[in-house]
Motif scaffolding. Sequence first.
Motif, PDB file in Angstrom:
ATOM      1  N   LEU A  17      -4.252   3.366 -14.924  1.00  0.00           N
ATOM      2  CA  LEU A  17      -4.666   4.764 -14.782  1.00  0.00           C
ATOM      3  C   LEU A  17      -6.180   4.898 -14.918  1.00  0.00           C
ATOM      4  O   LEU A  17      -6.809   5.686 -14.197  1.00  0.00           O
ATOM      5  N   ALA A  18      -6.784   4.144 -15.821  1.00  0.00           N
ATOM      6  CA  ALA A  18      -8.248   4.187 -15.987  1.00  0.00           C
ATOM      7  C   ALA A  18      -8.947   3.689 -14.721  1.00  0.00           C
ATOM      8  O   ALA A  18      -9.944   4.279 -14.278  1.00  0.00           O
ATOM      9  N   GLU A  19      -8.423   2.615 -14.132  1.00  0.00           N
ATOM     10  CA  GLU A  19      -9.008   2.083 -12.888  1.00  0.00           C
ATOM     11  C   GLU A  19      -8.896   3.094 -11.758  1.00  0.00           C
ATOM     12  O   GLU A  19      -9.852   3.311 -11.004  1.00  0.00           O
ATOM     13  N   VAL A  20      -7.731   3.710 -11.613  1.00  0.00           N
ATOM     14  CA  VAL A  20      -7.515   4.685 -10.544  1.00  0.00           C
ATOM     15  C   VAL A  20      -8.420   5.899 -10.759  1.00  0.00           C
ATOM     16  O   VAL A  20      -9.047   6.394  -9.811  1.00  0.00           O
ATOM     17  N   ALA A  21      -8.512   6.381 -11.986  1.00  0.00           N
ATOM     18  CA  ALA A  21      -9.381   7.526 -12.274  1.00  0.00           C
ATOM     19  C   ALA A  21     -10.829   7.211 -11.911  1.00  0.00           C
ATOM     20  O   ALA A  21     -11.524   8.029 -11.296  1.00  0.00           O
ATOM     21  N   ALA A  22     -11.291   6.024 -12.267  1.00  0.00           N
ATOM     22  CA  ALA A  22     -12.665   5.629 -11.953  1.00  0.00           C
ATOM     23  C   ALA A  22     -12.879   5.572 -10.438  1.00  0.00           C
ATOM     24  O   ALA A  22     -13.911   6.042  -9.934  1.00  0.00           O
ATOM     25  N   GLN A  23     -11.916   5.019  -9.711  1.00  0.00           N
ATOM     26  CA  GLN A  23     -12.034   4.938  -8.256  1.00  0.00           C
ATOM     27  C   GLN A  23     -12.077   6.326  -7.630  1.00  0.00           C
ATOM     28  O   GLN A  23     -12.912   6.606  -6.764  1.00  0.00           O
ATOM     29  N   LEU A  24     -11.185   7.207  -8.065  1.00  0.00           N
ATOM     30  CA  LEU A  24     -11.158   8.560  -7.522  1.00  0.00           C
ATOM     31  C   LEU A  24     -12.465   9.297  -7.793  1.00  0.00           C
ATOM     32  O   LEU A  24     -12.996   9.983  -6.912  1.00  0.00           O
ATOM     33  N   ARG A  25     -12.993   9.126  -8.987  1.00  0.00           N
ATOM     34  CA  ARG A  25     -14.265   9.781  -9.320  1.00  0.00           C
ATOM     35  C   ARG A  25     -15.396   9.226  -8.456  1.00  0.00           C
ATOM     36  O   ARG A  25     -16.251   9.977  -7.992  1.00  0.00           O
ATOM     37  N   ARG A  26     -15.401   7.918  -8.226  1.00  0.00           N
ATOM     38  CA  ARG A  26     -16.415   7.326  -7.338  1.00  0.00           C
ATOM     39  C   ARG A  26     -16.288   7.885  -5.924  1.00  0.00           C
ATOM     40  O   ARG A  26     -17.282   8.020  -5.203  1.00  0.00           O
ATOM     41  N   ASP A  27     -15.052   8.219  -5.525  1.00  0.00           N
ATOM     42  CA  ASP A  27     -14.800   8.770  -4.195  1.00  0.00           C
ATOM     43  C   ASP A  27     -15.083  10.266  -4.108  1.00  0.00           C
ATOM     44  O   ASP A  27     -14.864  10.886  -3.068  1.00  0.00           O
ATOM     45  N   GLY A  28     -15.531  10.863  -5.198  1.00  0.00           N
ATOM     46  CA  GLY A  28     -15.908  12.270  -5.189  1.00  0.00           C
ATOM     47  C   GLY A  28     -14.787  13.245  -5.504  1.00  0.00           C
ATOM     48  O   GLY A  28     -14.945  14.454  -5.314  1.00  0.00           O
ATOM     49  N   VAL A  29     -13.668  12.753  -5.991  1.00  0.00           N
ATOM     50  CA  VAL A  29     -12.541  13.626  -6.343  1.00  0.00           C
ATOM     51  C   VAL A  29     -12.819  14.246  -7.710  1.00  0.00           C
ATOM     52  O   VAL A  29     -13.235  13.558  -8.647  1.00  0.00           O
ATOM     53  N   ALA A  30     -12.586  15.535  -7.824  1.00  0.00           N
ATOM     54  CA  ALA A  30     -12.746  16.242  -9.101  1.00  0.00           C
ATOM     55  C   ALA A  30     -11.490  15.997  -9.933  1.00  0.00           C
ATOM     56  O   ALA A  30     -10.455  16.611  -9.714  1.00  0.00           O
ATOM     57  N   VAL A  31     -11.596  15.055 -10.863  1.00  0.00           N
ATOM     58  CA  VAL A  31     -10.460  14.645 -11.681  1.00  0.00           C
ATOM     59  C   VAL A  31     -10.634  15.189 -13.094  1.00  0.00           C
ATOM     60  O   VAL A  31     -11.670  14.981 -13.723  1.00  0.00           O
ATOM     61  N   ALA A  32      -9.621  15.883 -13.577  1.00  0.00           N
ATOM     62  CA  ALA A  32      -9.591  16.334 -14.975  1.00  0.00           C
ATOM     63  C   ALA A  32      -8.552  15.501 -15.703  1.00  0.00           C
ATOM     64  O   ALA A  32      -7.678  14.898 -15.086  1.00  0.00           O
ATOM     65  N   GLY A  33      -8.653  15.477 -17.019  1.00  0.00           N
ATOM     66  CA  GLY A  33      -7.651  14.778 -17.814  1.00  0.00           C
ATOM     67  C   GLY A  33      -8.258  13.739 -18.728  1.00  0.00           C
ATOM     68  O   GLY A  33      -9.455  13.778 -19.040  1.00  0.00           O
ATOM     69  N   VAL A  34      -7.404  12.808 -19.126  1.00  0.00           N
ATOM     70  CA  VAL A  34      -7.817  11.746 -20.039  1.00  0.00           C
ATOM     71  C   VAL A  34      -7.138  10.442 -19.658  1.00  0.00           C
ATOM     72  O   VAL A  34      -6.036  10.432 -19.110  1.00  0.00           O
ATOM     73  N   VAL A  35      -7.833   9.353 -19.957  1.00  0.00           N
ATOM     74  CA  VAL A  35      -7.240   8.028 -19.878  1.00  0.00           C
ATOM     75  C   VAL A  35      -7.394   7.393 -21.247  1.00  0.00           C
ATOM     76  O   VAL A  35      -8.324   7.704 -21.995  1.00  0.00           O
TER      77      VAL A  35
END
Length: 171
Positions: A17-35
């Motif tokens: 989940l941490a890896e996916v969150a980091a990738q999405l954020r690098r791709d410009g996705v506005a991600v909320a939440g916690v890992v």
Amino acid sequence: MLGYVTGKERGEADAVLAEVAAQLRRDGVAVAGVVQLNEDFDPSRACHMDLHVLTGAEVVRISQNLGALSQGCRLDAAGLEQAVGLVAQALAAGPDLLIVNKFGKQEADGRGFRPLIGQAMAAGIPVLTAVNPGSQAAFDLFADGLAVRLTCSHDEILRFCNDQLKGRQCQ
């Protein structure tokens, strides 16, 4: 709109989940939440459990040191609620996706991130989480058939998230 994973080994779902969150954020996705990132010392000592808030630099410790012989729950409920409050603020801004480190005992009991998961789903915001086997029955009851089980694979989870984001843009 609600995807979940179950790791086979300790910490596996947290790492993916941490890896996916980091990738999405690098791709410009506005991600909320916690890992969750655990700090292991050695096999004879319990790890520290930290939640990294995805919309900022905050790190919230959610474990407490109860001593080497303790058998009780190490969760620091105050720390968890602090993290929930930070994520609630981020959720109010209308992110593209919510990632919650896990649907665990607190969520099974109606506390923790459970209200925010429901709030995000009601607002049409896709949610990604992990579910421990011990919380699966409570999660299934909560999800009421709306959840999609994913393998604990970076590529499959990322594909699920991107599909959900594309579907949201088409609405």
